[in-house]
Design a protein around this motif. Structure first.
Motif, PDB file in Angstrom:
ATOM      1  N   ALA A 239       0.874  -1.205  -0.107  1.00 11.45           N
ATOM      2  CA  ALA A 239      -0.076  -0.054   0.088  1.00 11.45           C
ATOM      3  C   ALA A 239       0.705   1.189   0.106  1.00 11.45           C
ATOM      4  O   ALA A 239       0.439   2.396  -0.406  1.00 11.45           O
ATOM      5  N   SER A 240       2.227   1.277   0.629  1.00  8.21           N
ATOM      6  CA  SER A 240       3.200   2.582   0.254  1.00  8.21           C
ATOM      7  C   SER A 240       3.499   2.814  -0.934  1.00  8.21           C
ATOM      8  O   SER A 240       4.085   3.795  -1.422  1.00  8.21           O
ATOM      9  N   LEU A 241       3.464   1.696  -1.861  1.00  7.51           N
ATOM     10  CA  LEU A 241       4.186   1.785  -3.395  1.00  7.51           C
ATOM     11  C   LEU A 241       3.627   2.889  -4.044  1.00  7.51           C
ATOM     12  O   LEU A 241       4.321   3.539  -4.663  1.00  7.51           O
ATOM     13  N   PRO A 242       2.263   3.176  -4.115  1.00  9.27           N
ATOM     14  CA  PRO A 242       1.765   4.229  -4.950  1.00  9.27           C
ATOM     15  C   PRO A 242       2.212   5.566  -4.801  1.00  9.27           C
ATOM     16  O   PRO A 242       2.673   6.135  -5.645  1.00  9.27           O
ATOM     17  N   ALA A 243       2.284   5.926  -3.534  1.00  9.56           N
ATOM     18  CA  ALA A 243       2.922   7.167  -3.240  1.00  9.56           C
ATOM     19  C   ALA A 243       4.197   7.227  -3.427  1.00  9.56           C
ATOM     20  O   ALA A 243       4.978   8.276  -3.891  1.00  9.56           O
ATOM     21  N   THR A 367       2.200  13.675 -13.383  1.00  9.67           N
ATOM     22  CA  THR A 367       2.103  12.391 -13.056  1.00  9.67           C
ATOM     23  C   THR A 367       0.957  12.038 -12.418  1.00  9.67           C
ATOM     24  O   THR A 367       0.537  12.445 -11.264  1.00  9.67           O
ATOM     25  N   ILE A 368       0.267  10.780 -12.880  1.00  2.33           N
ATOM     26  CA  ILE A 368      -0.897  10.328 -12.137  1.00  2.33           C
ATOM     27  C   ILE A 368      -0.641   8.747 -11.821  1.00  2.33           C
ATOM     28  O   ILE A 368      -0.011   7.986 -12.699  1.00  2.33           O
ATOM     29  N   ILE A 369      -0.870   8.474 -10.587  1.00  2.16           N
ATOM     30  CA  ILE A 369      -0.679   7.275 -10.196  1.00  2.16           C
ATOM     31  C   ILE A 369      -2.227   6.578  -9.769  1.00  2.16           C
ATOM     32  O   ILE A 369      -2.923   7.119  -9.232  1.00  2.16           O
ATOM     33  N   TYR A 370      -2.217   5.435 -10.642  1.00  2.00           N
ATOM     34  CA  TYR A 370      -3.714   4.729 -10.351  1.00  2.00           C
ATOM     35  C   TYR A 370      -3.516   3.257  -9.553  1.00  2.00           C
ATOM     36  O   TYR A 370      -2.484   2.542 -10.203  1.00  2.00           O
ATOM     37  N   ALA A 371      -4.290   3.015  -8.634  1.00  2.00           N
ATOM     38  CA  ALA A 371      -4.123   2.100  -8.006  1.00  2.00           C
ATOM     39  C   ALA A 371      -5.299   1.503  -7.241  1.00  2.00           C
ATOM     40  O   ALA A 371      -6.022   2.354  -7.239  1.00  2.00           O
ATOM     41  N   THR A 372      -5.175   0.208  -7.006  1.00  2.00           N
ATOM     42  CA  THR A 372      -6.426  -0.612  -6.412  1.00  2.00           C
ATOM     43  C   THR A 372      -5.821  -1.582  -5.586  1.00  2.00           C
ATOM     44  O   THR A 372      -4.935  -2.356  -6.103  1.00  2.00           O
ATOM     45  N   CYS A 373      -6.449  -1.976  -4.427  1.00  2.00           N
ATOM     46  CA  CYS A 373      -6.079  -3.140  -3.811  1.00  2.00           C
ATOM     47  C   CYS A 373      -6.871  -4.412  -4.080  1.00  2.00           C
ATOM     48  O   CYS A 373      -7.442  -4.865  -3.357  1.00  2.00           O
ATOM     49  N   SER A 374      -6.746  -4.632  -5.659  1.00  2.00           N
ATOM     50  CA  SER A 374      -7.600  -5.618  -6.006  1.00  2.00           C
ATOM     51  C   SER A 374      -6.519  -6.749  -6.916  1.00  2.00           C
ATOM     52  O   SER A 374      -5.749  -6.362  -7.246  1.00  2.00           O
ATOM     53  N   LEU A 375      -7.017  -7.982  -6.863  1.00  2.00           N
ATOM     54  CA  LEU A 375      -6.367  -8.861  -7.732  1.00  2.00           C
ATOM     55  C   LEU A 375      -7.348  -9.056  -8.855  1.00  2.00           C
ATOM     56  O   LEU A 375      -7.078 -10.197  -9.494  1.00  2.00           O
ATOM     57  N   GLU A 376      -8.447  -8.399  -9.103  1.00  2.00           N
ATOM     58  CA  GLU A 376      -9.136  -8.605 -10.303  1.00  2.00           C
ATOM     59  C   GLU A 376      -8.470  -7.802 -11.387  1.00  2.00           C
ATOM     60  O   GLU A 376      -8.431  -6.575 -11.398  1.00  2.00           O
ATOM     61  N   PRO A 377      -8.127  -8.465 -12.685  1.00  2.00           N
ATOM     62  CA  PRO A 377      -7.579  -7.431 -13.649  1.00  2.00           C
ATOM     63  C   PRO A 377      -8.572  -6.448 -14.397  1.00  2.00           C
ATOM     64  O   PRO A 377      -8.432  -5.401 -14.940  1.00  2.00           O
TER      65      PRO A 377
END
Length: 440
Positions: A239-243, A367-377
């Protein structure tokens, strides 16, 4: 939750002499565990959201914690618990039968939580009566006398195993079953990465990258050194990687869907002028609390990404979008029992709308970071594929090795973490992360 596996044709019989009293020791925690399990499995509520109502009237924190532990472990082991129950009944109990729920609670205590068998059954029998009590007692006793055990690694729900095997392969499913076997270690993000060696030693943990410490036996969080002083906060390393992928501050950054605030704190600590936006006033209260404890300044605003907009384009955006949260199944096993394919499809539509709106707020070169804590493609790879197809002014920028934990390798332009990564070091939550730059 139905009371019986079949229609009742006779009035309830009074409890036999010597039966458990209504207020047997340990009963409130087991009754709360029953309510929690019912809330998740039958009503589709998140375990944490159901906790307050399920434990109402329980004053002792340890009893509330026990109720949570029983329910969470039962959810980790549900397919295997049900297989044992079905092996000991002449015909399967209905999925919503109260006897099945009570047996799940008794068995998971005896077989996974180390509760003596006599205590495990004695503390659940008052939850049923009449014929159901005899049924529960008989099934439990037969299984315990046979010396049954649970598998070392839990069996995933069949629909989840099928979905993930189809998308990621059988090895992924095997890794997920190993990952859900026990709660994961505790990860801390440090306010000052230069203090990594100090806090690694002070807390007795292990660091997987600068600004991170992992604890395998943490104890009460608030009593750990550095908590009160705001030197760190709890945050899974994935969870720390997006920032982290936004790097050092270069002006204003929007943290969209910011609560509970971990990523906003990271950005502020890295020197960004952070606007933390979330639609939930209640969740924003936690952002305020965390920012105050850390001594970091955030511009906290209540608003919906689909209606709100910034005063001017910005150089950095982090969109940690609402998602199915299947990537945090190690910490929240209830998610696997609640999320269905239709939920994934619906939330993917929301993510697409948010992402399409947010990229318009980027400055050229931003720059935009898009992230989700999901395992669904559908909530990750497919979102970026569609966005890049629709927008010729965006390009994806892969993560560099020095931006990732030691041993974490990405062979795609985006980053996908999950149960196959760093398993020998305690694993990672499942995240999809993509970094995109708007062409100047």
């Amino acid at each position: 939750m139905s009371d019986t596996p079949r229609a009742r044709t006779a009035p309830r019989k009074p409890a036999r002499p010597g039966g458990q009293p209504a207020r047997a020791p340990g009963l409130p925690a087991r009754r709360a565990a029953l309510r929690l399990l019912d809330a998740v499995v039958r009503r589709g509520l998140p375990l944490e959201a159901a906790l307050s109502a399920a434990t109402q009237g329980i004053d002792r924190p340890e009893d509330r914690a026990l109720a949570h532990a029983i329910a969470a472990e039962a959810l980790r082991r549900l397919p295997d618990l049900d297989a044992l129950i079905d092996s000991a009944t002449s015909r399967p109990l209905p999925d919503d039968a109260k006897a099945r729920f009570v047996l799940r609670i008794a068995l998971v205590q005896a077989l996974a939580l180390g509760t003596p068998g006599h205590a495990a059954i004695a503390t659940v029998l008052p939850l049923v009566d009449g014929g159901l009590r005899r049924l529960v007692h008989g099934v439990f006793g037969n299984l315990i006398r046979k010396g049954v055990t649970l598998p070392e690694f839990p069996t995933l729900l069949p629909e989840v195993a099928f979905r993930w095997a189809e998308k990621w392969g059988d090895d992924f499913v095997t890794a997920a079953e190993r990952a859900i076997a026990s709660p994961p270690p505790l990860d801390l993000t440090l306010a000052d990465p230069d203090e990594t060696a100090h806090w690694e030693q002070e807390l007795g943990g292990t660091s997987l990258m600068p600004g991170h410490v992992r604890l395998y036996d943490a104890g009460p969080i608030t009593s750990l050194p550095g908590f009160a002083e705001g030197r760190w906060w709890v945050q899974d390393i994935a969870a720390s990687l997006p920032a982290r992928l936004l790097g050092a501050g270069r002006g204003k950054a929007l943290d969209l869907c910011a609560a509970p605030g971990g990523k906003a704190l990271q950005l502020a600590a890295a020197g960004w002028d952070v606007v933390a936006l979330d639609r939930s006033a209640g969740r924003l209260a936690r952002v305020h609390e965390n920012a105050e404890r850390m001594g970091l300044s955030l511009d906290i605003r209540e608003g919906d990404v689909l209606r709100w907009e910034p005063e001017a384009p910005v150089p950095a955006i982090l969109l940690d979008a609402p998602c199915s949260a299947t990537g945090i199944f190690r910490r929240h096993p209830d998610v696997l029992h609640r999320v269905r394919q239709r939920d994934i499809t619906e939330i993917a539509e929301l993510q697409s709308a948010m992402l399409a709106r947010a990229v318009d707020w980027l400055q050229p070169g931003g720059t935009i970071i898009y992230a989700t804590c999901s395992l669904e493609p559908e909530e990750g790879e497919q979102q970026i594929e569609k966005l890049l197809h629709d927008r010729s002014d965006l390009e994806i920028v892969p993560p560099r090795p020095d931006e990732l934990p030691v041993g974490c390798v990405s062979d795609t332009p985006h980053l996908r973490t999950g149960p196959t990564m760093l398993a020998d070091k305690g694993g990672l939550d499942g995240f999809f992360i993509a970094r995109l730059v708007r062409k100047g």
